[in-house]
Design a protein around this motif. Structure first.
Motif, PDB file in Angstrom:
ATOM      1  N   THR A 119     -18.414   3.647  15.552  1.00 49.25           N
ATOM      2  CA  THR A 119     -17.855   2.803  14.495  1.00 49.25           C
ATOM      3  C   THR A 119     -17.109   1.611  15.077  1.00 49.25           C
ATOM      4  O   THR A 119     -16.842   0.648  14.367  1.00 49.25           O
ATOM      5  CB  THR A 119     -16.887   3.618  13.605  1.00 49.25           C
ATOM      6  N   HIS A 120     -16.759   1.709  16.353  1.00 52.53           N
ATOM      7  CA  HIS A 120     -16.068   0.626  17.048  1.00 52.53           C
ATOM      8  C   HIS A 120     -16.299   0.808  18.544  1.00 52.53           C
ATOM      9  O   HIS A 120     -16.847   1.808  18.978  1.00 52.53           O
ATOM     10  CB  HIS A 120     -14.576   0.635  16.717  1.00 52.53           C
ATOM     11  N   THR A 150     -15.539  -2.031  24.971  1.00 54.54           N
ATOM     12  CA  THR A 150     -14.951  -3.319  24.615  1.00 54.54           C
ATOM     13  C   THR A 150     -15.322  -4.324  25.713  1.00 54.54           C
ATOM     14  O   THR A 150     -15.699  -3.924  26.818  1.00 54.54           O
ATOM     15  CB  THR A 150     -13.415  -3.220  24.501  1.00 54.54           C
TER      16      THR A 150
END
Length: 167
Positions: A119-120, A150
């Motif tokens: 989801t991220h 990230t």
């Protein structure tokens, strides 16, 4: 060189690996209580020093979390928010039981690295002794780097070979 870019071929390899580990889940202790004691007494950062400074109150995704020793250990010792995925529902169930016994909020789910859609993105991804069991180790690494991390995230990868034994 075998081409495993086909999803059906990757799935066939995943099915064989899962069949093996359902019978013999890696690092499966006699009980959830014994596994939770193992987490309490062993900090994963001591075993994998490159994690030092990366995990304190961080969010971590573990690919191939098995029974959750690393994920639960990072959550227990370093207050990380840990999420683990593994092919094996037996291992995921044990990891979840251990997290409950430790009173930590680690989350585990049954998922394949090639199908999982986070989801991220995560600032830290860990995968120890897992990706070489897939049909496409390089493809798995690429997918993790492109979809799970990230932009300035860290990836601790452990593979079974002489160089991969040293963090």
């Amino acid at each position: 060189m075998t081409d495993f870019s086909n999803a059906d071929q990757r799935s066939a390899v995943s099915d064989r690996v899962l069949a093996f580990y359902r019978e013999l889940p890696f690092n499966y202790r006699d009980s959830a209580e014994a596994a939770s004691e193992n987490v309490r007494s062993h900090d994963p950062v001591r075993t994998y020093p490159p994690l030092r400074g990366l995990v304190k109150r961080s969010e971590v995704l573990e690919i191939g979390s098995g029974v959750g020793w690393c994920s639960n250990g990072l959550a227990y010792h370093h207050h990380s928010r840990a999420h683990g995925i593994d092919l094996n529902p037996v291992a995921v169930q044990r990891a979840t039981e251990v997290a409950k016994l430790l009173r930590i909020s680690s989350q585990f789910q049954v998922a394949d690295v090639f199908a999982f859609e986070p989801t991220h993105r995560y600032p830290l991804v860990v995968s120890l002794g897992v990706l070489h069991h897939t049909a496409d180790c390089h493809g798995a690494i690429q997918r993790i780097c492109e979809r799970f991390l990230t932009p300035n995230g860290n990836f601790l990868l452990g593979l079974y070979h002489s160089y991969g034994r040293t963090p």
